[in-house]
Design a protein around this motif. Structure first.
Motif, PDB file in Angstrom:
ATOM      1  N   ALA A 125      54.801  17.385   6.685  1.00 36.28           N
ATOM      2  CA  ALA A 125      55.798  17.141   5.646  1.00 36.28           C
ATOM      3  C   ALA A 125      57.105  16.630   6.233  1.00 36.28           C
ATOM      4  O   ALA A 125      57.933  16.064   5.517  1.00 36.28           O
ATOM      5  N   LYS A 126      57.312  16.834   7.543  1.00 30.02           N
ATOM      6  CA  LYS A 126      58.530  16.374   8.201  1.00 30.02           C
ATOM      7  C   LYS A 126      58.176  15.687   9.504  1.00 30.02           C
ATOM      8  O   LYS A 126      57.270  16.111  10.212  1.00 30.02           O
ATOM      9  N   ARG A 127      58.914  14.641   9.832  1.00 32.57           N
ATOM     10  CA  ARG A 127      58.771  14.015  11.131  1.00 32.57           C
ATOM     11  C   ARG A 127      59.304  14.964  12.201  1.00 32.57           C
ATOM     12  O   ARG A 127      60.078  15.887  11.903  1.00 32.57           O
ATOM     13  N   PRO A 128      58.902  14.773  13.458  1.00 27.67           N
ATOM     14  CA  PRO A 128      59.336  15.702  14.517  1.00 27.67           C
ATOM     15  C   PRO A 128      60.840  15.937  14.576  1.00 27.67           C
ATOM     16  O   PRO A 128      61.294  17.071  14.751  1.00 27.67           O
ATOM     17  N   ALA A 129      61.625  14.892  14.387  1.00 28.28           N
ATOM     18  CA  ALA A 129      63.084  15.028  14.497  1.00 28.28           C
ATOM     19  C   ALA A 129      63.694  15.836  13.369  1.00 28.28           C
ATOM     20  O   ALA A 129      64.847  16.275  13.471  1.00 28.28           O
ATOM     21  N   GLN A 130      62.937  16.054  12.281  1.00 30.00           N
ATOM     22  CA  GLN A 130      63.449  16.832  11.144  1.00 30.00           C
ATOM     23  C   GLN A 130      62.902  18.259  11.121  1.00 30.00           C
ATOM     24  O   GLN A 130      63.203  19.025  10.201  1.00 30.00           O
ATOM     25  N   THR A 131      62.105  18.633  12.092  1.00 28.34           N
ATOM     26  CA  THR A 131      61.499  19.961  12.103  1.00 28.34           C
ATOM     27  C   THR A 131      62.469  21.009  12.656  1.00 28.34           C
ATOM     28  O   THR A 131      63.480  20.683  13.282  1.00 28.34           O
ATOM     29  N   THR A 132      62.105  22.265  12.464  1.00 29.20           N
ATOM     30  CA  THR A 132      62.880  23.369  13.040  1.00 29.20           C
ATOM     31  C   THR A 132      62.937  23.256  14.555  1.00 29.20           C
ATOM     32  O   THR A 132      63.947  23.614  15.183  1.00 29.20           O
ATOM     33  N   SER A 133      61.868  22.758  15.168  1.00 28.51           N
ATOM     34  CA  SER A 133      61.829  22.631  16.625  1.00 28.51           C
ATOM     35  C   SER A 133      62.984  21.792  17.158  1.00 28.51           C
ATOM     36  O   SER A 133      63.510  22.058  18.242  1.00 28.51           O
ATOM     37  N   ALA A 134      63.379  20.776  16.406  1.00 31.23           N
ATOM     38  CA  ALA A 134      64.454  19.890  16.856  1.00 31.23           C
ATOM     39  C   ALA A 134      65.800  20.592  16.902  1.00 31.23           C
ATOM     40  O   ALA A 134      66.751  20.095  17.518  1.00 31.23           O
ATOM     41  N   LEU A 135      65.902  21.746  16.268  1.00 36.26           N
ATOM     42  CA  LEU A 135      67.163  22.480  16.194  1.00 36.26           C
ATOM     43  C   LEU A 135      67.311  23.531  17.293  1.00 36.26           C
ATOM     44  O   LEU A 135      68.363  24.142  17.432  1.00 36.26           O
ATOM     45  N   ALA A 136      66.262  23.745  18.078  1.00 38.74           N
ATOM     46  CA  ALA A 136      66.271  24.816  19.074  1.00 38.74           C
ATOM     47  C   ALA A 136      67.164  24.485  20.252  1.00 38.74           C
ATOM     48  O   ALA A 136      67.476  23.318  20.509  1.00 38.74           O
ATOM     49  N   GLY A 137      67.521  25.501  21.048  1.00 40.20           N
ATOM     50  CA  GLY A 137      68.444  25.405  22.153  1.00 40.20           C
ATOM     51  C   GLY A 137      68.122  24.463  23.301  1.00 40.20           C
ATOM     52  O   GLY A 137      68.860  23.555  23.561  1.00 40.20           O
ATOM     53  N   VAL A 152      65.043  15.181  22.743  1.00 40.05           N
ATOM     54  CA  VAL A 152      64.437  14.323  23.765  1.00 40.05           C
ATOM     55  C   VAL A 152      62.985  14.719  23.999  1.00 40.05           C
ATOM     56  O   VAL A 152      62.089  13.858  24.106  1.00 40.05           O
ATOM     57  N   TYR A 153      62.741  16.013  24.079  1.00 35.44           N
ATOM     58  CA  TYR A 153      61.387  16.500  24.360  1.00 35.44           C
ATOM     59  C   TYR A 153      60.415  16.155  23.238  1.00 35.44           C
ATOM     60  O   TYR A 153      59.256  15.790  23.497  1.00 35.44           O
ATOM     61  N   LEU A 154      60.847  16.243  22.003  1.00 34.12           N
ATOM     62  CA  LEU A 154      59.969  15.889  20.883  1.00 34.12           C
ATOM     63  C   LEU A 154      59.638  14.397  20.903  1.00 34.12           C
ATOM     64  O   LEU A 154      58.513  13.995  20.569  1.00 34.12           O
ATOM     65  N   ARG A 155      60.588  13.576  21.304  1.00 35.26           N
ATOM     66  CA  ARG A 155      60.292  12.145  21.452  1.00 35.26           C
ATOM     67  C   ARG A 155      59.272  11.922  22.565  1.00 35.26           C
ATOM     68  O   ARG A 155      58.379  11.068  22.447  1.00 35.26           O
ATOM     69  N   TYR A 156      59.410  12.686  23.644  1.00 31.53           N
ATOM     70  CA  TYR A 156      58.444  12.598  24.746  1.00 31.53           C
ATOM     71  C   TYR A 156      57.039  12.973  24.275  1.00 31.53           C
ATOM     72  O   TYR A 156      56.065  12.264  24.567  1.00 31.53           O
ATOM     73  N   LEU A 157      56.922  14.072  23.540  1.00 30.79           N
ATOM     74  CA  LEU A 157      55.614  14.489  23.040  1.00 30.79           C
ATOM     75  C   LEU A 157      55.033  13.449  22.087  1.00 30.79           C
ATOM     76  O   LEU A 157      53.828  13.150  22.115  1.00 30.79           O
ATOM     77  N   SER A 158      55.884  12.876  21.231  1.00 33.45           N
ATOM     78  CA  SER A 158      55.418  11.858  20.291  1.00 33.45           C
ATOM     79  C   SER A 158      54.894  10.635  21.037  1.00 33.45           C
ATOM     80  O   SER A 158      53.854  10.060  20.663  1.00 33.45           O
ATOM     81  N   ALA A 159      55.597  10.224  22.091  1.00 32.21           N
ATOM     82  CA  ALA A 159      55.151   9.079  22.881  1.00 32.21           C
ATOM     83  C   ALA A 159      53.851   9.392  23.612  1.00 32.21           C
ATOM     84  O   ALA A 159      52.970   8.529  23.737  1.00 32.21           O
ATOM     85  N   ARG A 160      53.720  10.623  24.082  1.00 31.33           N
ATOM     86  CA  ARG A 160      52.489  11.029  24.772  1.00 31.33           C
ATOM     87  C   ARG A 160      51.310  11.001  23.804  1.00 31.33           C
ATOM     88  O   ARG A 160      50.207  10.583  24.169  1.00 31.33           O
ATOM     89  N   GLU A 175      51.161   9.081  21.072  1.00 34.58           N
ATOM     90  CA  GLU A 175      50.909   7.686  20.744  1.00 34.58           C
ATOM     91  C   GLU A 175      50.069   7.020  21.825  1.00 34.58           C
ATOM     92  O   GLU A 175      49.169   6.220  21.531  1.00 34.58           O
ATOM     93  N   ALA A 176      50.350   7.362  23.093  1.00 40.84           N
ATOM     94  CA  ALA A 176      49.573   6.800  24.193  1.00 40.84           C
ATOM     95  C   ALA A 176      48.117   7.243  24.140  1.00 40.84           C
ATOM     96  O   ALA A 176      47.229   6.551  24.658  1.00 40.84           O
ATOM     97  N   LEU A 177      47.865   8.371  23.506  1.00 42.57           N
ATOM     98  CA  LEU A 177      46.501   8.876  23.344  1.00 42.57           C
ATOM     99  C   LEU A 177      45.840   8.327  22.079  1.00 42.57           C
ATOM    100  O   LEU A 177      44.702   8.677  21.775  1.00 42.57           O
ATOM    101  N   GLY A 178      46.562   7.483  21.351  1.00 41.14           N
ATOM    102  CA  GLY A 178      46.005   6.875  20.155  1.00 41.14           C
ATOM    103  C   GLY A 178      46.053   7.744  18.919  1.00 41.14           C
ATOM    104  O   GLY A 178      45.325   7.496  17.952  1.00 41.14           O
ATOM    105  N   VAL A 179      46.916   8.752  18.917  1.00 39.86           N
ATOM    106  CA  VAL A 179      47.007   9.687  17.793  1.00 39.86           C
ATOM    107  C   VAL A 179      48.181   9.294  16.901  1.00 39.86           C
ATOM    108  O   VAL A 179      49.295   9.059  17.386  1.00 39.86           O
ATOM    109  N   THR A 180      47.944   9.243  15.613  1.00 41.18           N
ATOM    110  CA  THR A 180      48.996   8.893  14.659  1.00 41.18           C
ATOM    111  C   THR A 180      49.522  10.148  13.957  1.00 41.18           C
ATOM    112  O   THR A 180      48.800  11.133  13.799  1.00 41.18           O
ATOM    113  N   VAL A 181      50.789  10.078  13.544  1.00 43.03           N
ATOM    114  CA  VAL A 181      51.402  11.143  12.750  1.00 43.03           C
ATOM    115  C   VAL A 181      51.686  10.568  11.365  1.00 43.03           C
ATOM    116  O   VAL A 181      52.435   9.600  11.223  1.00 43.03           O
ATOM    117  N   THR A 182      51.081  11.173  10.341  1.00 42.37           N
ATOM    118  CA  THR A 182      51.265  10.716   8.967  1.00 42.37           C
ATOM    119  C   THR A 182      52.201  11.669   8.247  1.00 42.37           C
ATOM    120  O   THR A 182      51.965  12.881   8.204  1.00 42.37           O
TER     121      THR A 182
END
Length: 323
Positions: free
Chosen positions: A37-49, A136-144, A146-153
């Motif tokens: 329901a939310k992209r990685p940058a909008q999740t609770t994880s993006a708000l952590a320390g 930054v870390y969530l962008r890294y995971l998203s790129a990893r 994508e390199a594996l051919g996995v999409t996020v809808t």
């Protein structure tokens, strides 16, 4: 390795648990999709320390899960650009407690001399742990991924039930606090957190107190900025819009500046407010066959989502392989 010809999975949720689990599944040869329901940058994880450390959660499996995550951070941190850095700092307590076993097991653990402790603290220890710049870390995971051919809808709205997922395969529930409504889990509770982000005045060490509720005191340097925290208080209604509370922000800065005076005049960049998914009966990582679809749950990590992420992902892969 799980044979790709026999295994498909849909990961629900694109926070740190969802992305990490999807990476591990894809690496194991599983055909994976991620819906959220939310992209990685909008999740609770993006708000952590955020820092590595088994805090705010009681579960016998935590040590193994957090150790697996530490090993992965040791592997990826030297690559740079992933948002993970190993930093030396202090954890301290105002009460006479024994350091946790996970801390004493670290290679450079050292008990603080009384002269090193900030006012109001009676015991503390030095160690080096990973600090994670979450955006930054969530962008890294998203790129990893994508390199594996996995999409996020991205979904138009949160799921009301697992039956709404039309794609084939086992469902992997990494919805965090959203699992409270999705699974009707009464044990899942919201814990409000609030952080302040300031320009870094030259700080290269971290500090964390040992509190796990109420007013917390910690500062985590991430290059040109420092994340200051925090609070951990119950929040009964997660549907209410979360707002920065100026009085809480000022108190956080004052507590941190009492430990590191250079923070007193640091320029405030912004604040973060979010809800931790605290599950009173422990983290839920298990197979659920009670409905029409087979679901593997991976939620309820409280303030430990990053710390447990790779260990829990490994366990999800093992559970899927055993089906």
């Amino acid at each position: 390795m799980v044979a790709p010809s026999r295994q498909e999975a849909v990961v629900i949720g694109a926070g740190v648990s969802g992305l990490t689990t999807a990476v591990r599944l894809a690496e194991a040869g599983v055909r994976v999709r991620v819906v959220a329901a939310k992209r990685p940058a909008q999740t609770t994880s993006a708000l952590a320390g955020a820092s590595w450390g088994p805090y705010m959660v009681e579960d016998d499996r935590v040590v193994d899960w957090s150790s697996a995550t530490l090993r992965e951070f040791e592997r990826i941190a030297p690559q740079g650009g992933c948002g993970v850095r190993f930093v030396r700092g202090m954890e301290a307590s105002p009460d006479p407690v024994d350091p946790p076993d996970w801390a004493t097991a670290l290679s450079d653990y050292q008990l603080c001399d009384r002269s090193e402790l900030p006012a109001g603290f009676v015991v503390g220890w030095w160690h080096t742990i990973p600090l994670i710049d979450m955006p930054v870390y969530l962008r890294y995971l998203s790129a990893r991924l994508e390199a594996l051919g996995v999409t996020v809808t991205e979904l138009a709205r949160p799921l009301l039930g697992f039956a709404e997922v039309q794609a084939p395969g086992v469902l992997i529930n990494c919805t965090g606090l959203g699992a409270r409504d999705l699974t009707k889990d009464p044990d899942l509770q919201a814990t409000r957190g609030q952080l302040v982000v300031v320009d870094n005045p030259g700080i290269d060490w971290f500090f964390q107190d040992s509190a796990d509720h109420g007013d917390l005191t910690y500062f985590l340097p991430h290059g040109d900025h420092v994340v200051l925290g925090g609070i951990a208080v119950g929040h009964p209604d997660d549907r209410v819009e979360l707002r920065r509370e100026p009085d809480v922000e000022r108190a956080i800065i004052e507590r941190c500046a009492a430990i590191e005076p250079r923070l007193a005049g640091a320029t405030v960049r912004g604040g973060r407010v979010g809800l931790r998914p605290n599950r009173v009966s422990g983290v839920r990582v298990e197979v659920d066959r009670s409905g029409d679809r087979t679901v593997i749950h991976n939620y309820g990590h409280s303030g430990c989502g990053v710390t447990l992420s790779w260990g829990c992902a490994d366990e999800v892969v093992a559970l899927l392989a055993g089906l």
